[in-house]
Enzyme design. Structure first.
Site, PDB file in Angstrom:
ATOM      1  N   ASP A   1      -1.494  13.744  10.327  1.00 27.67           N
ATOM      2  CA  ASP A   1      -2.753  13.025  10.494  1.00 27.67           C
ATOM      3  C   ASP A   1      -3.386  13.366  11.841  1.00 27.67           C
ATOM      4  O   ASP A   1      -3.779  12.491  12.595  1.00 27.67           O
ATOM      5  CB  ASP A   1      -2.526  11.519  10.350  1.00 27.67           C
TER       6      ASP A   1
ATOM      7  N   GLY B   1      -8.177  -0.941  20.486  1.00 29.84           N
ATOM      8  CA  GLY B   1      -8.451   0.007  19.412  1.00 29.84           C
ATOM      9  C   GLY B   1      -7.888  -0.487  18.111  1.00 29.84           C
ATOM     10  O   GLY B   1      -7.134  -1.458  18.071  1.00 29.84           O
TER      11      GLY B   1
ATOM     12  N   PHE C   1      -3.415   1.919  10.838  1.00 28.41           N
ATOM     13  CA  PHE C   1      -2.212   1.133  10.595  1.00 28.41           C
ATOM     14  C   PHE C   1      -2.201  -0.207  11.299  1.00 28.41           C
ATOM     15  O   PHE C   1      -1.266  -0.964  11.167  1.00 28.41           O
ATOM     16  CB  PHE C   1      -0.971   1.932  10.989  1.00 28.41           C
ATOM     17  N   GLY C   2      -3.202  -0.456  12.065  1.00 28.60           N
ATOM     18  CA  GLY C   2      -3.199  -1.751  12.707  1.00 28.60           C
ATOM     19  C   GLY C   2      -4.023  -1.758  13.970  1.00 28.60           C
ATOM     20  O   GLY C   2      -4.736  -0.801  14.280  1.00 28.60           O
TER      21      GLY C   2
END
Ligand SMILES: *[C@@H]1O[C@H](CO)[C@@H](O)[C@H](O)[C@H]1NC(C)=O
Ligand SMILES: *[C@@H]1O[C@H](CO)[C@@H](O)[C@H](O)[C@H]1NC(C)=O
Ligand SMILES: *[C@@H]1O[C@H](CO)[C@@H](O)[C@H](O)[C@H]1NC(C)=O
Ligand SMILES: *[C@@H]1O[C@H](CO)[C@@H](O)[C@H](O)[C@H]1NC(C)=O
Ligand SMILES: *[C@@H]1O[C@H](CO)[C@@H](O)[C@H](O)[C@H]1NC(C)=O
Ligand SMILES: *[C@@H]1O[C@H](CO)[C@@H](O)[C@H](O)[C@H]1NC(C)=O
Ligand SMILES: *[C@@H]1O[C@H](CO)[C@@H](O)[C@H](O)[C@H]1NC(C)=O
Length: 917
Positions: A722, A602, A606-607
């Protein structure tokens, strides 16, 4: 056996066989043939059942001229006393119904005195039934939105003669035509429903009208009803089909006939029962004459004293956008007199006179709040469903109190007296009794009550208490002595023990406690009293110790001690937050675990996330924070590490450790086998294997618990910031856990918001936070509301295609549908019928609360969890029959949505101008 017995008795019929009843014909139809003996189906195809579950009242056979319908050959009557007699009918909550009661006297009591009595719906006075002719059927109709699972129709307060009833009919509506902005406070009491241009005098009803509304023929001329008809009024009709549009508009047969004012106007005068008052009035038009292009039909409504009404011009073809289509302008709230004269006149430039097909007028009937103790009383009787006294139905005090109660005469009456002597009641004394704040007399003697005497300090007005001749045990509570008005206390012949409180002995009251072998009076009870004092002292010390140790635990945590009480999380401040507790991995360790970052599972904001397996076999998700935005990444990294290492909850993704090596910032989490919720709702996974509704509810519940823990289990609380479907992960067993605390910040203790740069994901972002920059837990609630809407609809939060023109946002879209009662319109089609509409409603309503524009009106996470749990219960309890019944629920008012009109706007405008719904 005369009425004397009946004085004491009441009846109630709960139609447990509602299911069977509804399956035979239209769902949600109940047709009670009062006093009838057997089931029968009438000419129209309506199935009548006798009201024979009722134990009380008497039945009578009548015969009236020209009336052959079987349901009018019998009736049920009740004694003329100060009691109420209730029918209790099962309904579906949040559903609109028509309820109709009819009365054909037929001189059943050979008295020839026309009865006059009241009927009520629950606590609300519905109507006074005045019989004025032995052979005429009196009828009353109400339209209401069910708020409870049962409704009670009660007959009471007879002024003359005996109260009686011939039929009771309940018809379930499918949608929201009768939605009004006042439906929580007002019923609609139907005054007139007229089919103009009717073929004959028979009303149009079922099966032409699937909801069995009765459209009266305009040919039936009663005294002062449909009189003053203008010269030149002619009947017109068509055989062409009429585009009704919505299910609940007048049926085609009604719309296929009309009257036309050939001389330029249509006039009528009629008495409106129940008026003057505020009402709901609609006219239904369909152009059924074949006009040539040169012919026009334009007209105005004229109401005496309401000049504004005449401003609007009706042009049926234009308004309805064609022939044989319905146009229904009307007024949601209009003041009408008892004698209504109305007139339609053609405009000067119109070639044709006015035309009208049907009208419908109802009066707003204010819903009574009911008695003050209504909820407590309902809860009280719900514990004794099988006992007669608990089944009287209706409101405990209104319009008349239950036989075993007395109430005061406050506007919202309160219960003052409970008389349940010798009713064979066992078990403990119901705690609800102690909540009746105005209770003065309590009679529970001669039953089989066990257990201890509850604390009655909630009933400071208690004067008389009868508890004798039961099997009550335990102490005689000393709190009884604190009741300032206590005058008589009878507890003899129970199993009470201990000593009689000295406060009671010294009080100037009548007290009888004989026949309690283990109960002693003060003189012999000195020793016992000591025990009590000693006991109290020990209790106090224990409390004190408890308090001290609680403080110690908190202090320890304040110091940043590692030992934390399970399930609670305390952080002193961000500044000294460290990564203690989290394992520090080396890059080589992670390289080997992930096979050199082979398997990408995935990528988030953020990364990138890789699958890995540690030497001990533990599967991990390794998130390498992106290099692109390293500044922010670094901050988030520190943030997440310090937070994650401290948070443990079964619905939060476990954090194993981190790695800072070779300029890389890496986080290591437990691996979640089933990916994100998002994939299950929309991805390829979703196509193969759709999440069932119950599963969705459980996922929501689990995620909610994780979030609740962040909000309330952590001190200071943590705001996720979030939340979205891609941050809810599913493990092997499809259990949900919330992930990605990258945006989380600790809320500052004691201040309700944290100012910070607005971050979050479009579609989930709390608009208030976006505008004000004030961050609270309620911003997470907003995002969670969006997630709930996604679960209901299977649609993504933001989409260019899914929500129609001018709408990209799930919130806007869902809100419009839900507020119009059209839940069906937003339910994920792939759920099929496999859900209970009630659980769907519960959730939809909660979801709307979550996305309220103002944070302070949104619910808390724990409220949401409660709602989810209720919905899960409903879903588990639902039988297949239940589900099939539910799937009948509406899809409605699409017309409104198409136009994109806010209904509440037109409500107000409608006072001045007719408005199309
Ligand atoms: C009458 O109809 C109801 C509901 O349809 C049914 O439950 C009941 O058994 C019927 N009674 C008789 C006597 O047929
Ligand atoms: C019964 O029907 C007859 C014939 O139609 C009519 O003359 C009579 O007035 C009716 N009676 C009542 C009570 O409606
Ligand atoms: C209707 O309008 C009147 C006056 O504008 C207002 O007092 C009333 O509350 C409204 N609603 C109902 C249901 O009567
Ligand atoms: C009963 O009817 C009488 C006379 O109509 C009325 O004055 C009284 O208020 C009614 N009582 C209740 C409880 O409705
Ligand atoms: C107290 O109750 C007992 C048993 O019911 C009765 O025999 C006795 O007369 C009562 N005593 C008083 C003082 O009322
Ligand atoms: C309490 O006991 C004493 C002595 O046993 C007796 O004289 C007195 O009447 C009792 N009091 C009550 C209120 O029963
Ligand atoms: C009720 O609504 C459903 C869904 O829109 C529709 O399929 C059904 O035909 C309606 N029933 C009636 C009687 O109008």
């Amino acid at each position: 056996m005369g009425f004397h017995h009946l004085l004491l008795l009441f009846f109630s019929v709960v139609l447990h066989n509602f299911m069977q009843l509804t399956q035979a014909q239209m769902p949600g139809f109940i047709s009670l043939d009062c006093g009838g003996e057997k089931n029968h189906t009438d000419r129209l195809g309506l199935e009548w059942t006798p009201d024979d579950q009722i134990l009380y009242g008497k039945t009578s056979k009548i015969s009236t001229e020209n009336e052959t319908r079987q349901q009018y050959q019998t009736l049920r009557y009740f004694p003329a006393d100060n009691r109420k007699y209730c029918y209790s009918l099962n309904v579906k909550t949040r559903t609109r119904y028509l309820i109709r009661a009819t009365f054909l006297y037929g001189n059943f009591d050979s008295n020839n005195v026309y009865p006059k009595f009241d009927i009520s719906l629950g606590p609300t006075h519905w109507a006074t039934i005045v019989i004025s002719d032995a052979n005429t059927i009196e009828s009353q109709e109400l339209i209401f939105l069910a708020s409870d699972p049962t409704v009670s129709v009660c007959l009471s307060n007879s002024t003359t003669g005996l109260p009686f009833i011939s039929t009771l009919e309940l018809r379930q509506f499918n949608g929201s035509v009768y939605l009004t902005p006042y439906e929580d406070q007002f019923f609609l009491s139907v005054s007139a429903r007229i089919n103009f241009g009717a073929d004959n005098e028979d009303p149009v009803r079922y099966p032409d009208d699937p909801f069995d509304r009765i459209w009266q023929s305009d040919l039936v001329k009663k005294a002062n009803y449909l009189v003053d008809v203008a010269a030149g009024t002619t009947k017109v009709s068509t055989n062409l089909p009429i585009d009704i549009g919505k299910d609940e508009l007048p049926p085609q047969r009604v719309m296929q006939t009309a009257v036309v004012g050939r001389s330029g106007s249509l006039t009528y005068r009629l008495n409106l029962d129940g008026f003057p008052g505020f009402g709901w009035a609609y006219t239904y038009f369909a152009e059924i004459e074949d006009l040539n292009p040169k012919q026009t039909r334009k007209f105005r409504l004229v109401l005496p004293g309401a000049p504004d009404v005449s401003k609007a011009i009706v042009n049926i073809q234009e308004n309805a956008q064609g022939n044989c289509r319905v146009y229904e302008p009307g007024f949601y709230n209009i003041s009408l007199p008892f004698v209504l004269s109305f007139k339609f006149t053609k405009t000067t430039d119109s070639t044709e006179g006015p035309l009208v097909n049907a009208i419908e007028i109802s009066k707003y009937l204010e819903i009574s709040d009911g008695s003050f103790d209504g909820a407590v009383a309902a809860s009280l009787v719900s514990g004794y469903r099988l006992l007669d006294w608990a089944q009287e139905g209706g409101d405990p005090c209104l319009p008349a109190p239950w036989s075993w109660l007395e109430c005061n005469s406050d506007p919202q009456p309160k219960i003052t007296s409970v008389k349940l002597s010798s009713k064979n009641i066992s078990g403990s004394i119901p705690s609800e009794l102690a909540k009746l704040s105005s209770l003065e007399e309590l009679w529970l003697d001669g039953n089989a009550f066990t257990g201890s005497i509850p604390d009655f300090t909630g009933c400071p007005n208690l004067k008389i208490i009868h508890l004798e001749n039961n099997q009550l045990s335990g102490d005689l509570p000393s709190s009884l002595a604190d009741l300032p008005n206590l005058h008589k206390l009878y507890v003899q012949n129970n199993l009470l023990s201990g000593s009689v409180p000295s406060g009671l002995l010294s009080k100037n009251i009548i007290l009888n406690y004989t026949g309690n072998n283990k109960l002693h009076n003060k003189t012999s009870g000195g020793k016992l009293n000591k025990y009590i004092i000693f006991g109290l002292a020990v209790g106090a010390v224990a409390l004190l110790i408890g308090f001290i140790s609680a403080c110690l635990i908190i202090r320890q945590n304040k110091k940043g001690h590692k030992k934390e009480p399970e399930g609670s999380f305390h952080v002193s401040s961000m500044s000294n937050a460290t990564s203690e507790g989290a394992q520090c991995f080396t890059l080589s360790e992670l390289r080997s675990a992930t096979d050199n970052f082979q398997k990408k599972v995935g990528s988030g904001g953020f990364g990138t996330v890789y699958y890995g397996k540690l030497n001990d076999g533990k599967e991990i998700a390794v998130k390498i924070l992106g290099n692109t935005n390293i500044q922010q990444g670094k901050k988030e990294f520190a943030n997440e590490v310090s937070l994650l290492s401290r948070i443990h909850h079964r619905n939060l993704v476990k954090f194993y450790g981190f790695c800072q090596d070779e300029g890389k910032d890496i986080l290591v989490y437990e691996f979640m086998h089933n990916g994100t919720l998002k994939e299950h709702l929309y991805g390829p996974l979703a196509k193969e294997h759709k999440l069932k509704w119950l599963k969705r509810l459980k996922i929501a519940e689990e995620a909610a618990k994780g979030i609740e823990y962040l909000h309330t289990g952590c001190v200071p609380s943590i705001i996720h910031r979030d939340l979205k479907t891609s941050n809810i992960l599913l493990d092997n067993n499809m259990k949900a856990k919330v992930s990605d605390f990258g945006l989380s910040k600790l809320a500052v203790d004691g201040i309700s918001h944290v100012s910070s740069i607005v971050r979050g994901t479009v579609g989930y972002l709390d608009p208030e936070y976006y505008i004000s920059n004030h961050l609270t837990e309620k911003s997470d609630i907003y995002s969670f509301g969006v997630i709930l809407l996604e679960l209901i609809s299977g649609k993504e939060a933001i989409s260019n295609e899914s929500f129609g023109i001018n709408c990209r946002n799930i919130v806007q879209w869902a809100k419009l549908h839900i507020e119009n009662g059209d839940i069906q319109g937003i339910i994920d089609p792939s759920l099929g019928d496999e859900y209970d509409i009630q659980s769907m409603w519960k959730l939809a309503e909660k979801a709307l609360m979550c996305v309220q524009p103002h944070a302070n009106t949104r619910p808390s996470m724990s409220e949401i969890i409660k709602e989810l749990q209720d919905a899960i219960l409903i879903e588990r309890g639902g039988s297949s029959e239940e589900i099939s019944r539910n799937s009948f629920h509406s899809s409605l008012n699409m017309g409104l949505l198409d136009v994109g009109v806010d209904p509440y706007v037109s409500f107000h405008e409608s006072i001045a101008l007719p408005s199309a719904r």
